[in-house]
Motif scaffolding. Structure first.
Motif, short mmCIF file in Angstrom:
data_model
loop_
_atom_site.label_atom_id
_atom_site.label_comp_id
_atom_site.label_asym_id
_atom_site.label_seq_id
_atom_site.Cartn_x
_atom_site.Cartn_y
_atom_site.Cartn_z
N ALA A 242 47.03 22.23 18.60
CA ALA A 242 48.12 21.48 18.81
C ALA A 242 48.91 22.18 19.92
CB ALA A 242 49.28 21.55 17.76
N ALA A 243 49.37 21.58 21.09
CA ALA A 243 49.88 22.22 22.06
C ALA A 243 51.33 21.75 22.17
CB ALA A 243 49.12 22.07 23.31
N SER A 244 52.26 22.76 22.41
CA SER A 244 53.65 22.60 22.56
C SER A 244 54.24 23.21 23.67
CB SER A 244 54.25 22.58 21.30
OG SER A 244 54.33 23.90 21.00
N LEU A 245 55.47 22.88 24.14
CA LEU A 245 56.34 23.47 25.14
C LEU A 245 57.05 24.31 24.36
CD1 LEU A 245 56.68 21.37 28.39
CD2 LEU A 245 54.99 23.10 27.91
N SER A 246 57.25 25.64 24.40
CA SER A 246 58.40 26.42 23.74
C SER A 246 59.77 25.88 23.99
CB SER A 246 58.24 27.87 23.96
OG SER A 246 56.92 28.26 23.31
N GLY A 247 60.55 25.67 23.15
CA GLY A 247 61.92 25.40 23.35
C GLY A 247 62.31 24.13 23.51
N ILE A 290 50.16 27.40 21.47
CA ILE A 290 48.92 26.80 20.85
C ILE A 290 49.00 26.88 19.30
CG2 ILE A 290 46.47 26.58 20.81
CD1 ILE A 290 47.98 25.63 23.23
N ASN A 291 49.02 26.04 18.55
CA ASN A 291 48.31 26.07 17.10
C ASN A 291 47.17 25.70 17.02
OD1 ASN A 291 47.92 25.72 14.48
ND2 ASN A 291 49.96 24.77 13.98
N TRP A 292 46.28 26.74 16.85
CA TRP A 292 44.76 26.58 16.83
C TRP A 292 44.41 25.88 15.70
CZ3 TRP A 292 42.64 27.45 21.42
CH2 TRP A 292 43.35 28.44 22.51
N LEU A 293 45.11 25.65 14.77
CA LEU A 293 44.80 24.87 13.46
C LEU A 293 45.17 23.54 13.45
CD1 LEU A 293 44.45 27.93 10.99
CD2 LEU A 293 42.67 26.97 12.28
N GLY A 294 45.71 23.09 14.43
CA GLY A 294 46.19 21.76 14.63
C GLY A 294 47.59 21.35 13.75
N ASP A 295 47.47 20.75 12.80
CA ASP A 295 48.66 20.25 12.32
C ASP A 295 48.97 21.31 10.97
OD1 ASP A 295 46.65 19.29 10.47
OD2 ASP A 295 47.21 17.43 10.58
N ARG A 296 48.29 22.30 10.88
CA ARG A 296 48.63 23.09 9.48
C ARG A 296 49.61 24.05 9.86
NH1 ARG A 296 43.02 24.99 7.01
NH2 ARG A 296 44.45 25.37 5.48
#
Length: 443
Positions: A242-247, A290-296
């Motif tokens: 999972a990838a996201s933009l901080s904030g 980055i959450n390297w484990l996806g939705d966990r």
């Protein structure tokens, strides 16, 4: 360059507005020989066989982008099976696409191409390809239909200006071209389907018509992480991250690819689509998480890491790790936590576990730039949706002018959604123009 195929005399709309006849055909100009333009031309001809249709293409070949999309395999639609909401597939144009898909859906696309002899297959992720895995099968099918229906395709002619002809009194439009080899052309209806433009001047041809536009910016791109050691792991793939933009609340999941310039893959490409304007506005400088484990979540991961420690007390940290990651990436993450790869799991302690958990679910990187992702380059922006009739895709400001495809402010994530956003509006616009033809030009 394709040779022009004659479809008969090129006359204009009857002054008395009666239906067009064999000797007095509606003249239709389509700007852009991409997926939307070619598909619309075929549909128009099927509904209004006597219409005089010419496609004007700026490039040397029609359907050039279709030929290379999907890595040359042509991901021509998606089953939508895993789509939570229309907005998840279309960051811009969600409401319009939801409406238009009721008229020509992804299932209709499947039936349309299979009825022309193209067998299709769907992958587990919903992406739909020709069974041949060859984009040229789609290209050649469309070109064959254009020829058989007598549609002219003129390449090497870039439209420079669209304006009302004769002061706009009779509803005709005039198209001028950048090259001088083709004189200005008049038409009873114009379909603008010339694709997206990463720069505002790509919409300059509409200036005389006061058509409202949304400033175009790039979408679907990979992110650059210059100088970051993670780029030494180029070629590493994590199947579900999972990838996201901080904030922000911008977040996307899917496979993630580490490249020599940064990160790419569906998770990053989806994120770039969702955050296209935000990233543009900040000059493509942002914090990527980055959450390297996806939705966990952190609690789940803490339990998983605790179980690893309890089950492997005598093993080195480097030799026991989550199965979703490979050894190189795991060692990179250990180093980022300040943990020694040759330490034993039994010696890790609560502080070490917390460091690992934090890095696994919220690994931070500094983005500085973007990189075009092969042929998947897409534009966010274009003709504003408020400027068109959502039932016909005709311009509110200029009757007789229609829009389809990426020219509109509609764009999707990777996975076949952008080609569906070509077929569907093209079908709707074609139907509306054909109805106009049959009604005598009054629409």
């Amino acid at each position: 360059m394709l040779k022009a195929v004659s479809t008969g005399p090129q006359s204009r709309r009857p002054a008395n507005d009666k239906p067009y006849t064999d000797n007095n055909m509606m003249k239709i100009a389509i700007i852009g020989a991409g997926a939307a333009g070619c598909f619309a031309a075929i549909e128009m001809k099927r509904r209004c066989p006597k219409a005089d249709i010419t496609i004007y293409e700026a490039g040397r070949k029609p359907l050039a982008k279709v030929a290379v999309t999907g890595g040359g395999r042509c991901n021509l639609t998606n089953t939508f099976a895993g789509v939570r909401s229309m907005g998840a597939a279309y960051p811009r144009g969600e409401r319009l696409m939801k409406r238009l898909l009721k008229e020509f859906s992804q299932e209709d696309t499947w039936r349309w191409f299979e009825s022309e002899g193209v067998r299709l297959v769907a992958q587990d992720d919903g992406c739909v390809f020709p069974a041949s895995q060859d984009a040229m099968e789609i290209v050649n099918t469309l070109l064959r239909l254009l020829r058989s229906h007598g549609v002219r395709v003129l390449t090497g002619h870039r439209a420079a200006l669209i304006e009302r002809a004769d002061g706009g009194a009779d509803g005709h439009l005039r198209i001028s071209f950048a090259d001088k080899s083709l004189h200005p052309q008049e038409a009873d209806a114009v379909l603008l389907a010339n694709g997206g433009s990463p720069k505002a001047q790509g919409l300059a041809m509409l200036a005389p018509l006061d058509v409202e536009t949304a400033s175009p910016v790039p979408s679907l791109f990979s992110l650059c992480l210059p100088g970051d050691s993670v780029t030494e792991l180029t070629g590493t793939v994590v199947k579900h991250a999972a990838a996201s933009l901080s904030g922000t609340k911008m977040r996307a999941e899917g496979p993630l690819l580490i490249t020599h310039w940064g990160m790419s893959g569906p998770a990053i490409l989806k994120l770039s689509a969702y955050a296209a304007r935000q990233l543009h506005d900040c000059g493509y400088r942002a914090r990527l998480a980055i959450n390297w484990l996806g939705d966990r979540n952190a609690q789940d991961v803490a339990e998983m890491v605790g179980a690893l420690a309890a089950g492997n007390p005598k093993k080195q940290l480097a030799s026991a790790y989550p199965e979703q990651l490979n050894a190189r990436l795991w060692q990179h993450l250990l180093a980022k936590c300040g943990l020694k790869a040759d330490s034993r799991w039994g010696e890790l302690g609560r502080k070490g576990i917390n460091k690992l958990v934090a890095t696994l679910v919220d690994d931070q990187y500094s983005v500085n730039g973007k990189c075009r992702f092969k042929e998947e380059f897409v534009t966010c922006g274009g003709v504003a949706l408020a400027a068109v009739n959502p039932s016909t895709l005709e311009s509110r400001a200029c009757p007789g002018l229609y829009f389809a495809g990426e020219t509109l402010d509609v764009d999707g994530i990777t996975g076949g959604f952008n080609l569906q956003a070509a077929w569907t509006p093209a079908f709707v616009a074609a139907k509306a123009i054909a109805n106009r033809c049959q009604a005598g030009g009054n629409g």
